[in-house]
Design a protein around this motif. Structure first.
Motif, mmCIF file in Angstrom:
data_model
loop_
_atom_site.group_PDB
_atom_site.id
_atom_site.type_symbol
_atom_site.label_atom_id
_atom_site.label_comp_id
_atom_site.label_asym_id
_atom_site.label_seq_id
_atom_site.Cartn_x
_atom_site.Cartn_y
_atom_site.Cartn_z
ATOM 1 N N ILE A 2 24.892 4.433 -64.937
ATOM 2 C CA ILE A 2 25.747 5.106 -63.953
ATOM 3 C C ILE A 2 24.942 5.426 -62.692
ATOM 4 O O ILE A 2 25.362 5.118 -61.568
ATOM 5 C CB ILE A 2 26.344 6.401 -64.543
ATOM 6 N N LEU A 3 23.768 6.022 -62.871
ATOM 7 C CA LEU A 3 22.929 6.349 -61.720
ATOM 8 C C LEU A 3 22.425 5.089 -61.035
ATOM 9 O O LEU A 3 22.433 4.997 -59.808
ATOM 10 C CB LEU A 3 21.752 7.214 -62.162
ATOM 11 N N LEU A 63 13.757 18.585 -57.810
ATOM 12 C CA LEU A 63 15.029 17.912 -57.562
ATOM 13 C C LEU A 63 15.939 18.773 -56.695
ATOM 14 O O LEU A 63 16.615 18.277 -55.792
ATOM 15 C CB LEU A 63 15.722 17.593 -58.891
ATOM 16 N N THR A 64 15.937 20.071 -56.963
ATOM 17 C CA THR A 64 16.749 20.986 -56.156
ATOM 18 C C THR A 64 16.257 21.013 -54.710
ATOM 19 O O THR A 64 17.058 21.037 -53.763
ATOM 20 C CB THR A 64 16.700 22.398 -56.757
ATOM 21 N N SER A 65 14.950 21.003 -54.551
ATOM 22 C CA SER A 65 14.381 20.987 -53.195
ATOM 23 C C SER A 65 14.766 19.708 -52.458
ATOM 24 O O SER A 65 15.081 19.741 -51.259
ATOM 25 C CB SER A 65 12.857 21.117 -53.280
ATOM 26 N N ALA A 92 10.950 9.910 -56.260
ATOM 27 C CA ALA A 92 11.588 10.459 -57.462
ATOM 28 C C ALA A 92 11.806 9.390 -58.516
ATOM 29 O O ALA A 92 11.826 9.690 -59.723
ATOM 30 C CB ALA A 92 12.928 11.097 -57.079
ATOM 31 N N LEU A 93 11.974 8.137 -58.100
ATOM 32 C CA LEU A 93 12.179 7.050 -59.049
ATOM 33 C C LEU A 93 10.869 6.501 -59.589
ATOM 34 O O LEU A 93 10.871 5.725 -60.553
ATOM 35 C CB LEU A 93 12.976 5.928 -58.385
ATOM 36 N N ARG A 94 9.741 6.876 -58.981
ATOM 37 C CA ARG A 94 8.436 6.411 -59.441
ATOM 38 C C ARG A 94 7.681 7.485 -60.227
ATOM 39 O O ARG A 94 6.918 7.179 -61.136
ATOM 40 C CB ARG A 94 7.570 5.998 -58.243
ATOM 41 N N THR A 95 7.899 8.748 -59.830
ATOM 42 C CA THR A 95 7.158 9.854 -60.428
ATOM 43 C C THR A 95 8.146 10.889 -60.963
ATOM 44 O O THR A 95 9.020 11.340 -60.211
ATOM 45 C CB THR A 95 6.247 10.518 -59.379
ATOM 46 N N PRO A 96 8.058 11.261 -62.232
ATOM 47 C CA PRO A 96 8.996 12.246 -62.783
ATOM 48 C C PRO A 96 8.960 13.561 -61.992
ATOM 49 O O PRO A 96 7.890 14.084 -61.671
ATOM 50 C CB PRO A 96 8.483 12.452 -64.222
ATOM 51 N N LEU A 97 10.136 14.077 -61.664
ATOM 52 C CA LEU A 97 10.253 15.322 -60.918
ATOM 53 C C LEU A 97 10.772 16.430 -61.809
ATOM 54 O O LEU A 97 11.537 16.194 -62.752
ATOM 55 C CB LEU A 97 11.201 15.149 -59.724
ATOM 56 N N ALA A 118 23.763 12.467 -56.533
ATOM 57 C CA ALA A 118 23.755 11.620 -57.723
ATOM 58 C C ALA A 118 22.416 11.706 -58.448
ATOM 59 O O ALA A 118 22.370 11.802 -59.687
ATOM 60 C CB ALA A 118 24.061 10.177 -57.329
ATOM 61 N N LEU A 119 21.323 11.684 -57.705
ATOM 62 C CA LEU A 119 20.009 11.789 -58.331
ATOM 63 C C LEU A 119 19.825 13.146 -59.009
ATOM 64 O O LEU A 119 19.303 13.246 -60.117
ATOM 65 C CB LEU A 119 18.918 11.582 -57.279
ATOM 66 N N HIS A 120 20.258 14.188 -58.315
ATOM 67 C CA HIS A 120 20.098 15.541 -58.862
ATOM 68 C C HIS A 120 20.893 15.723 -60.157
ATOM 69 O O HIS A 120 20.395 16.312 -61.124
ATOM 70 C CB HIS A 120 20.555 16.561 -57.812
#
Length: 343
Positions: free
Chosen positions: A321-322, A191-193, A181-186, A255-257
């Motif tokens: 923050i993230l 993100l929910t999954s 998720a930090l390398r490829t835009p989701l 936090a990521l979501h």
């Protein structure tokens, strides 16, 4: 409608042991008591052969106590009130109330009225029926316990170990998903999954705990417990560490979501965090394996990959923050994996 089929089969050895116990109990009662049809000895043997020796002992005591209580209650009721249908129905209610008042197990609670009804229904015209029923039940219970103890007593360490390893793999997969998720835009659904998958980890942790409890029970009163105790302790310690990671990883997913920005993938420092997440996942997989296999994308040769905490001197002004949250969580994950902190 409930399914008639179980999700998994009992081991074939358990089926053989149960059959042997029932046959031996039957033959023993036939020879010693002269009973042509010692059904209750066979029933006791069938019930007592359980997945662990400890459970076999509990079942044997449970069934014997239920039979004795039932016989005493039936004799007392027969002497005082006779053997009418109303008395039989009354005994059922009184038996259940006695079991409830004494806080007996469900097995004993149902065995009391069953034994009492059989004594009244059959024992009235069969001298010595009640006493023989008690003796048969005890013989069947003893035979079932002996067979379960002597013939390869069950040890449930393999499914427990598999449950712990499965949890470790899922936690590692979740960390790898964070790195992706930090390398490829989701997208929002992706993100929910990812968050949904992380929220399944506590359930897997609880399943692993239950499996370890069953494994521990299988070693109680088991002649083979000495050789397996160290392995069980290893899995228990690993699960304790995984429990900390499950809490941490679930928070990271949230936090990521909630704070995700597709522009994170352009941040150099975020790419470094993704690399460390992959390393943490790699090391966690190594930690869970007794004999680590070759990783399809090895990050290290022999030493754990996550050898030093990542330090970022200047946080990103838009995503600080993230980034800060991920850094703190990653630090805690690293401490748990390398054994510096399990809290």
């Amino acid at each position: 409608m409930a399914s008639l089929r179980a999700s998994s089969r009992s081991p074939l050895l358990q089926v053989i042991k149960t059959s042997v116990a029932a046959i031996i109990a039957w033959l023993l009662c036939t020879v010693t008591l002269g009973q042509p049809l010692p059904i209750f000895a066979a029933i006791a043997a069938l019930l007592v052969v359980q997945p662990s020796v400890n459970q076999s002992l509990a079942k044997g005591i449970e069934r014997s106590v239920g039979v004795i209580f039932g016989v005493i209650l039936a004799y007392a009721a027969g002497i005082l009130f006779g053997h009418s249908s109303a008395i039989v129905l009354g005994i059922i209610v009184v038996s259940l109330l006695i079991a409830w008042a004494l806080r007996l197990s469900p097995g004993s609670a149902t065995q009391i009225p069953i034994s009492a009804m059989l004594v009244i229904a059959i024992g009235t015209n069969t001298p010595g029926y009640a006493v023989n029923r008690v003796i048969e039940t005890v013989i069947g219970a003893v035979v079932g316990l002996a067979i379960n103890t002597i013939i390869v007593p069950p040890v449930l360490l393999t499914p427990a170990h598999a449950a712990v390893v499965r949890l470790a793999e899922r936690v590692a997969d979740t960390l790898s998903a964070f790195a992706t998720a930090l390398r490829t835009p989701l997208t929002a659904p992706e993100l929910t999954s990812m968050l949904t998958a992380a929220r399944q980890l506590p359930g897997l942790r609880n399943s692993a705990k239950d499996a370890l409890v069953r494994a521990d029970e299988s070693l109680m009163l088991n002649p083979r417990r000495g050789r397996y105790r160290e392995r069980l302790e290893h899995d228990r310690d690993l699960l304790d560490s995984l429990g900390v990671l499950v809490t941490r990883v679930t928070g990271m997913a949230r936090a990521l979501h909630d704070n995700y920005d597709p522009r994170l993938t352009d941040d150099f420092f975020v790419a470094s965090i993704a690399l460390e997440l992959d390393r943490a996942a790699h090391d966690l997989r190594l930690l869970a394996r007794d004999e680590p296999t070759v990783n399809p994308m090895p990050l290290t040769a022999e030493l754990p990959a996550l050898t030093a905490p990542l330090v970022i001197a200047l946080p990103d002004p838009d995503n600080w923050i993230l980034v800060g949250s991920l850094l703190e969580d990653l630090r805690r994950v690293r401490e748990v994996i390398i054994g510096e902190d399990a809290g």
